[in-house]
Scaffold this active site. Sequence first.
Site, PDB file in Angstrom:
ATOM      1  N   ASP A   1      -5.051 -19.825  -4.315  1.00  0.00           N
ATOM      2  CA  ASP A   1      -5.639 -18.814  -4.253  1.00  0.00           C
ATOM      3  C   ASP A   1      -5.304 -18.015  -2.993  1.00  0.00           C
ATOM      4  O   ASP A   1      -5.805 -18.480  -2.152  1.00  0.00           O
ATOM      5  CB  ASP A   1      -7.207 -18.853  -4.719  1.00  0.00           C
TER       6      ASP A   1
ATOM      7  N   ASN B   1       3.972 -12.533  -5.008  1.00  0.00           N
ATOM      8  CA  ASN B   1       3.864 -11.787  -6.159  1.00  0.00           C
ATOM      9  C   ASN B   1       2.665 -11.525  -6.445  1.00  0.00           C
ATOM     10  O   ASN B   1       1.925 -10.738  -7.314  1.00  0.00           O
ATOM     11  CB  ASN B   1       4.798 -12.333  -7.042  1.00  0.00           C
TER      12      ASN B   1
ATOM     13  N   LYS C   1       1.562 -14.861   7.636  1.00  0.00           N
ATOM     14  CA  LYS C   1       1.548 -15.750   8.951  1.00  0.00           C
ATOM     15  C   LYS C   1       1.657 -17.216   8.975  1.00  0.00           C
ATOM     16  O   LYS C   1       1.929 -17.872   9.906  1.00  0.00           O
ATOM     17  CB  LYS C   1      -0.164 -15.358   9.216  1.00  0.00           C
TER      18      LYS C   1
ATOM     19  N   SER D   1       5.826  -4.548  -4.351  1.00  0.00           N
ATOM     20  CA  SER D   1       4.952  -3.228  -4.190  1.00  0.00           C
ATOM     21  C   SER D   1       5.107  -2.864  -5.676  1.00  0.00           C
ATOM     22  O   SER D   1       4.849  -3.466  -6.683  1.00  0.00           O
ATOM     23  CB  SER D   1       5.714  -2.661  -3.313  1.00  0.00           C
TER      24      SER D   1
ATOM     25  N   TYR E   1      -5.562   0.751  -6.420  1.00  0.00           N
ATOM     26  CA  TYR E   1      -4.077   0.162  -6.492  1.00  0.00           C
ATOM     27  C   TYR E   1      -2.945   0.812  -5.651  1.00  0.00           C
ATOM     28  O   TYR E   1      -2.380  -0.001  -4.955  1.00  0.00           O
ATOM     29  CB  TYR E   1      -3.815  -0.099  -8.080  1.00  0.00           C
TER      30      TYR E   1
ATOM     31  N   LYS F   1      -0.869  -0.731  -2.313  1.00  0.00           N
ATOM     32  CA  LYS F   1       0.770  -0.828  -2.396  1.00  0.00           C
ATOM     33  C   LYS F   1       0.992   0.082  -1.425  1.00  0.00           C
ATOM     34  O   LYS F   1       2.139  -0.256  -0.645  1.00  0.00           O
ATOM     35  CB  LYS F   1       1.364  -0.417  -3.621  1.00  0.00           C
TER      36      LYS F   1
END
Length: 273
Positions: free
Chosen positions: A54, A81, A114, A132, A146, A150
Amino acid sequence: MKKTIFITGASSGIGKETAKYFVKKGWNVAASMRSPEKEEALKSIPGIKLYRLDVTSKEDLQNIASVVLKDFPKIDVLFNNAGYGAVGAFEKASNEEIRAQFEVNVFGVMNLIKEFIPVFREQKHGIIINTSSVVGRFTVPLYSLYCSSKWALEGFSEALQYELKQFNIKVKLVEPAAIKTDFHGRSLKVVKNEKVQGYDEMEDRILSGMRRRNDKASGPEVVAKTVFKAATDNSNKLRYSTGKGAGIVLKARKFLPTRLFNKLVFKQQNRKS
């Protein structure tokens, strides 16, 4: 030696199709999702291993790369994704809904990257591919949360590519147009607030239009092929548009005056049929 891709949000849609496509191309696939125990299709495919992740969980994120490296000798590509769309009038959105959109679509991506940068630096190579959207470069009504998530991902990725180039780490963006997935199903969060009135007719018209366009859209396999191209073309190209009409609309965004482009978008989104 086989190359390996790590994919987030692989339980459906673009993520699942990308996992299948890469394994067909001879890659190892580390496919992550929130509930791998529920996944039936991918777990039976040789070359794919499932992992629980998650992207909003600090516990899940910590050491995920090292867990994958116990199963595979290296990780060549990180494909971010996982994501969803919060849709509706901004006035209706709660602070929690606003934060949640950015926790998944922006901070989840940042935090996972990271974890992977040290791995890629030690390997002296790696490719980061972020999902994106065409609306990461323009906006549409009712998609303020949204779109802004993006746009943030676009800016972050564009800046990050400069920082990581010296370590032979490439950063890439895949920008799909409407894709026939469950984006307008379980991956769509419609914000609601009965105290805020005046948006119902607009929401019904625009969201129904979006669903109609989604039904006529390209399937997720076109995005999977684009991700593969980004992973294998040996270029420093940053942006890869994909899906029906993506290239055309982004060219229009680039060359048309902003006022005219915005007028066309508003007209298109407010069509009744």
